[in-house]
Design a protein around this motif. Structure first.
Motif, PDB file in Angstrom:
ATOM      1  N   THR A   1      26.536 -23.592  14.417  1.00 27.99           N
ATOM      2  CA  THR A   1      25.457 -24.394  13.843  1.00 27.99           C
ATOM      3  C   THR A   1      25.795 -24.794  12.414  1.00 27.99           C
ATOM      4  O   THR A   1      25.645 -25.962  12.034  1.00 27.99           O
ATOM      5  CB  THR A   1      24.124 -23.617  13.876  1.00 27.99           C
ATOM      6  OG1 THR A   1      23.803 -23.319  15.229  1.00 27.99           O
ATOM      7  CG2 THR A   1      22.998 -24.409  13.251  1.00 27.99           C
ATOM      8  N   ALA A   2      26.256 -23.844  11.615  1.00 28.13           N
ATOM      9  CA  ALA A   2      26.608 -24.145  10.222  1.00 28.13           C
ATOM     10  C   ALA A   2      27.738 -25.170  10.145  1.00 28.13           C
ATOM     11  O   ALA A   2      27.709 -26.081   9.312  1.00 28.13           O
ATOM     12  CB  ALA A   2      26.985 -22.868   9.480  1.00 28.13           C
TER      13      ALA A   2
ATOM     14  N   LYS B   1      29.176 -31.045   8.748  1.00 32.17           N
ATOM     15  CA  LYS B   1      29.607 -32.428   8.945  1.00 32.17           C
ATOM     16  C   LYS B   1      28.453 -33.392   8.658  1.00 32.17           C
ATOM     17  O   LYS B   1      28.633 -34.387   7.959  1.00 32.17           O
ATOM     18  CB  LYS B   1      30.131 -32.641  10.357  1.00 32.17           C
ATOM     19  CG  LYS B   1      30.628 -34.056  10.586  1.00 32.17           C
ATOM     20  CD  LYS B   1      31.112 -34.269  11.986  1.00 32.17           C
ATOM     21  CE  LYS B   1      31.566 -35.664  12.295  1.00 32.17           C
ATOM     22  NZ  LYS B   1      31.212 -36.728  11.412  1.00 32.17           N
ATOM     23  N   ALA B   2      27.279 -33.082   9.167  1.00 32.93           N
ATOM     24  CA  ALA B   2      26.123 -33.941   8.921  1.00 32.93           C
ATOM     25  C   ALA B   2      25.761 -33.951   7.436  1.00 32.93           C
ATOM     26  O   ALA B   2      25.379 -34.990   6.882  1.00 32.93           O
ATOM     27  CB  ALA B   2      24.929 -33.472   9.755  1.00 32.93           C
TER      28      ALA B   2
ATOM     29  N   ALA C   1      25.702 -37.213   5.018  1.00 29.70           N
ATOM     30  CA  ALA C   1      24.513 -37.559   4.226  1.00 29.70           C
ATOM     31  C   ALA C   1      24.870 -37.671   2.750  1.00 29.70           C
ATOM     32  O   ALA C   1      24.350 -38.553   2.045  1.00 29.70           O
ATOM     33  CB  ALA C   1      23.409 -36.521   4.428  1.00 29.70           C
ATOM     34  N   ARG C   2      25.742 -36.805   2.275  1.00 32.87           N
ATOM     35  CA  ARG C   2      26.165 -36.868   0.871  1.00 32.87           C
ATOM     36  C   ARG C   2      26.941 -38.157   0.595  1.00 32.87           C
ATOM     37  O   ARG C   2      26.723 -38.820  -0.421  1.00 32.87           O
ATOM     38  CB  ARG C   2      27.014 -35.656   0.520  1.00 32.87           C
ATOM     39  CG  ARG C   2      27.362 -35.590  -0.965  1.00 32.87           C
ATOM     40  CD  ARG C   2      28.049 -34.324  -1.358  1.00 32.87           C
ATOM     41  NE  ARG C   2      29.239 -34.144  -0.544  1.00 32.87           N
ATOM     42  CZ  ARG C   2      29.900 -33.024  -0.431  1.00 32.87           C
ATOM     43  NH1 ARG C   2      29.482 -31.950  -1.069  1.00 32.87           N
ATOM     44  NH2 ARG C   2      30.980 -32.931   0.320  1.00 32.87           N
ATOM     45  N   ARG C   3      27.813 -38.547   1.529  1.00 38.40           N
ATOM     46  CA  ARG C   3      28.546 -39.813   1.369  1.00 38.40           C
ATOM     47  C   ARG C   3      27.589 -41.006   1.367  1.00 38.40           C
ATOM     48  O   ARG C   3      27.752 -41.935   0.574  1.00 38.40           O
ATOM     49  CB  ARG C   3      29.584 -39.964   2.482  1.00 38.40           C
ATOM     50  CG  ARG C   3      30.895 -39.297   2.177  1.00 38.40           C
ATOM     51  CD  ARG C   3      31.977 -39.714   3.156  1.00 38.40           C
ATOM     52  NE  ARG C   3      31.739 -39.268   4.518  1.00 38.40           N
ATOM     53  CZ  ARG C   3      31.974 -38.025   4.946  1.00 38.40           C
ATOM     54  NH1 ARG C   3      32.437 -37.124   4.115  1.00 38.40           N
ATOM     55  NH2 ARG C   3      31.752 -37.698   6.183  1.00 38.40           N
TER      56      ARG C   3
ATOM     57  N   SER D   1      18.917 -28.869   2.741  1.00 37.05           N
ATOM     58  CA  SER D   1      18.065 -27.720   3.032  1.00 37.05           C
ATOM     59  C   SER D   1      18.449 -27.079   4.367  1.00 37.05           C
ATOM     60  O   SER D   1      18.569 -25.854   4.465  1.00 37.05           O
ATOM     61  CB  SER D   1      16.600 -28.154   3.052  1.00 37.05           C
ATOM     62  OG  SER D   1      15.781 -27.106   3.444  1.00 37.05           O
ATOM     63  N   ALA D   2      18.651 -27.910   5.384  1.00 41.35           N
ATOM     64  CA  ALA D   2      19.028 -27.393   6.705  1.00 41.35           C
ATOM     65  C   ALA D   2      20.393 -26.713   6.650  1.00 41.35           C
ATOM     66  O   ALA D   2      20.584 -25.636   7.238  1.00 41.35           O
ATOM     67  CB  ALA D   2      19.047 -28.529   7.728  1.00 41.35           C
TER      68      ALA D   2
END
Length: 123
Positions: A28-29, A34-35, A39-41, A79-80
């Motif tokens: 999961t981590a 990757k997600a 999101a940061r990009r 956060s996730a």
């Protein structure tokens, strides 16, 4: 064929359960990493676009809205991801505790645990 007492079997099951929880938390981590990176990009791209075009009346508000949306998505993903990493750390601690408890209680199980965990980790 190996014969185990009830307490030995209970210890082995606790280790196997903790190993499964650790594996799920780790996967999961990693998938959330990757997600999170995506999101940061997206946020960096939206910040760059907003800086370049926010002053134009015809499109500036669209870039500001895109930046706000990217920032919100990044904060949610951050956060996730942080929660997933914390869960991974806790599950790793629980696994190590279960494994060491089993080995302390039944030293002859060390090879059995190591052999089966290595087999699972390789798969």
């Amino acid at each position: 064929m190996l014969q185990f007492s009830d307490t030995e079997l209970s210890s082995l099951l606790a280790v196997a359960d903790a190993h499964g929880v650790r594996t799920r938390a780790r996967l999961t981590a990693r998938s959330l990493k990757k997600a999170y990176d995506d999101a940061r990009r997206e946020l960096k791209s939206a910040e760059s676009s907003a800086r370049m075009f926010f002053m134009y009346d015809d499109c500036g508000s669209g870039y500001e809205a895109e930046h706000a949306q990217a920032k919100s998505a990044f904060e949610i993903m951050q956060s996730a991801f942080n929660e997933a990493v914390a869960t991974e750390i806790e599950s790793e601690k629980a696994y190590k505790k279960a494994r060491l408890t089993a080995i302390d209680s039944h030293p002859h199980l060390a090879d059995v645990i190591a052999r089966h965990i290595q087999k699972q980790d390789a798969a």
